[in-house]
Design a protein around this motif. Sequence first.
Motif, PDB file in Angstrom:
ATOM      1  N   UNK A 101     -23.670  11.071  32.648  1.00  0.00           N
ATOM      2  CA  UNK A 101     -23.476  10.068  31.600  1.00  0.00           C
ATOM      3  C   UNK A 101     -22.214  10.339  30.821  1.00  0.00           C
ATOM      4  N   UNK A 102     -21.698   9.259  30.298  1.00  0.00           N
ATOM      5  CA  UNK A 102     -20.430   9.340  29.583  1.00  0.00           C
ATOM      6  C   UNK A 102     -20.706   9.070  28.104  1.00  0.00           C
ATOM      7  N   UNK A 103     -20.197   9.957  27.281  1.00  0.00           N
ATOM      8  CA  UNK A 103     -20.333   9.722  25.836  1.00  0.00           C
ATOM      9  C   UNK A 103     -18.968   9.343  25.283  1.00  0.00           C
ATOM     10  N   UNK A 112     -21.133   5.799  21.813  1.00  0.00           N
ATOM     11  CA  UNK A 112     -21.702   4.948  22.863  1.00  0.00           C
ATOM     12  C   UNK A 112     -22.096   5.860  24.024  1.00  0.00           C
ATOM     13  N   UNK A 113     -23.363   5.798  24.403  1.00  0.00           N
ATOM     14  CA  UNK A 113     -23.807   6.585  25.557  1.00  0.00           C
ATOM     15  C   UNK A 113     -23.906   5.646  26.746  1.00  0.00           C
ATOM     16  N   UNK A 127     -11.590   4.248  29.758  1.00  0.00           N
ATOM     17  CA  UNK A 127     -12.126   4.410  28.405  1.00  0.00           C
ATOM     18  C   UNK A 127     -11.160   5.139  27.500  1.00  0.00           C
ATOM     19  N   UNK A 128     -10.497   6.146  28.054  1.00  0.00           N
ATOM     20  CA  UNK A 128      -9.583   6.937  27.215  1.00  0.00           C
ATOM     21  C   UNK A 128      -8.427   6.094  26.701  1.00  0.00           C
ATOM     22  N   UNK A 171     -12.858  10.300  21.677  1.00  0.00           N
ATOM     23  CA  UNK A 171     -13.065  11.243  22.783  1.00  0.00           C
ATOM     24  C   UNK A 171     -13.998  10.610  23.793  1.00  0.00           C
ATOM     25  N   UNK A 172     -13.582  10.716  25.069  1.00  0.00           N
ATOM     26  CA  UNK A 172     -14.506  10.301  26.140  1.00  0.00           C
ATOM     27  C   UNK A 172     -14.940  11.568  26.857  1.00  0.00           C
ATOM     28  N   UNK A 173     -16.258  11.764  26.898  1.00  0.00           N
ATOM     29  CA  UNK A 173     -16.726  13.029  27.450  1.00  0.00           C
ATOM     30  C   UNK A 173     -17.699  12.769  28.600  1.00  0.00           C
ATOM     31  N   UNK A 174     -17.457  13.471  29.678  1.00  0.00           N
ATOM     32  CA  UNK A 174     -18.295  13.282  30.863  1.00  0.00           C
ATOM     33  C   UNK A 174     -19.276  14.444  30.969  1.00  0.00           C
TER      34      UNK A 174
END
Lengths: 220, 325
Positions: free
Chosen positions: B83-85, B147-148, B168-169, B176-179
Amino acid sequence: MIQFDNATKRYNEGYEALSQVSFHINPGEMVFLTGHSGAGKSTLLKLVACIEKPTRGQVIVNGVNIGRLWKRSIPYLRRKIGIIFQNHQLLNDRTVFDNVALPMIIQGVSHKEVGRRVRAALDKVGLLSKEKLYPITLSGGEQQRVGIARAIVNKPPIILADEPTGNLDPDLSKEIMELFQIFNQVGVSILIASHDIDLITKMNHRILTLEAGKLIRDGK
Amino acid sequence: MAEVHSKKKNNQITHTSIKGKTISYFIRHIQVFLFTLGTICRSPFASLMTTAVIGIALALPAGLHLILKNFEAVTANWDGAAQISLFLKKDISEEKVQKLTTDIAAMDEIENVSYISADMAMEEFKKHSGFGSSLDALDNNPLPDVLVIKPAIHSSSPEKIQRLMAKFRKNGMVDIAQLDMEWIKRLYSIMDVVRDGIWIAAALLAVAVLLVVGNTIRLDIQNKKEEILINKLIGATDVFIRRPFLYTGFWYGIIGGAIAFTLITVSIFILSDSINNLSGLYGSSFTISGLGISGLFILLITGLGLGLSGSWIAVGRHLKQIEPS
Ligand SMILES: Nc1ncnc2c1ncn2[C@@H]1O[C@H](COP(=O)(O)OP(=O)(O)OP(=O)(O)O)[C@@H](O)[C@H]1O
Ligand SMILES: [Mg+2]
């Protein structure tokens, strides 16, 4: 039937157990082989059965040259020879019946035929009543006769016997020899190694005498 | 006369039909087939020593493989769990965030999006952290809106995910886009290592089975030396003498394979309760899958092949040395 032409057998140790032995046994002949201990009697029989091969000279058995015999063909030659040993060589975990049946089992003879011929062979050596027993429960003479039944069950044209009466009393020995005589009368060629000179001279057959590997006498 | 007699008999034998010969050939094989099985059954303890070793040696790699397979089944469900936060920048209006959320949710590559506002996050945090109302002391909420995002199954390959991330970035609202996928990647590469390890173990254990069968047959040959000698003296062919030993190896292998199957099946049975408990705790419907018929088949064939090869090696090496003298 059995022909030796200047056959010599030298074991690895170097000296000759048989040197330049020549003789010829015709089909249907009964011949004794004698000589002192170590004279080469067993060695001669081993050459006939292709257990050993001649170092020099020729050994021809049933038309087959032993020296040139392929390893794969050896079993088929041996099926033509019934071999009887001094120490019986029976399987102690099998009944008398199964021991005698062995030569036919290895040839894939049918079940019915096996039963019939095993009983015929046991009948000839007078052991029909003991077919279900194990060899250890039999006397020495009886064990020897089981060995004989096994050797004749396939009706081979040649019978070899190495000291078949080695540790039997005189009466039993005579009985066994007479048994061989009966087989001989139906045309089987028989070669018997024995040092019981008295017995074999009485039998009145051809005698080959070995001394230190040399054939020194050939006659009655 | 006897010779003439026996010649006649030989001619009869050569005239026997090929069909008759084939039938008697098969009958002889079946006889040895059953005879060797009987011999094994008559000394169950001695046979069990060999067959159990084969069984364990086969069960180890097969069991490990099964564990790996089940593990793969579990983690396959986790694949989508990547999932991407997206941590959004501060001071973005509620409407903009809503618009972003619906835009992302409309994307083909996305399965669903959930919006966790800074306030909601704070509430959650208060509830679970134990700091409770002491957090009220804070002037303003330091948490960002998040956003999850859960990517669709068809877009969950690492490359596609990376492409999504790049997109997204670039978005100006995203801080921050975090995987959350690094650990899955690691898990997969660990599983690759384990898989190779199982193959190596399987190869080593196969060699062990060959040696065990070979050694058992070698002892068997030595015990039957006398019988072999007598058989050779009365004209038995090598094929005839070899046959019972090969069939014995065959049986050892098959029985060993069956033992391996039983060991694994029993182990699964023992484990199934605790595994069901575990997956129940995680709210998963996962149930462990066994070897099945194909697994049984493979174990039997493998055992059979190894048993036959092991006895073949032993027979080839040791039968030649037994010759009458
Ligand atoms: N396998 C063998 N290797 C080496 N030498 C052997 C072997 N077999 C026999 N010999 C030797 O060959 C010679 C002949 O032995 P053989 O067994 O033929 O004698 P034999 O006449 O049968 O004696 P016996 O009456 O004692 O049985 C003996 O000196 C023996 O030591
Ligand atoms: Mg001798």
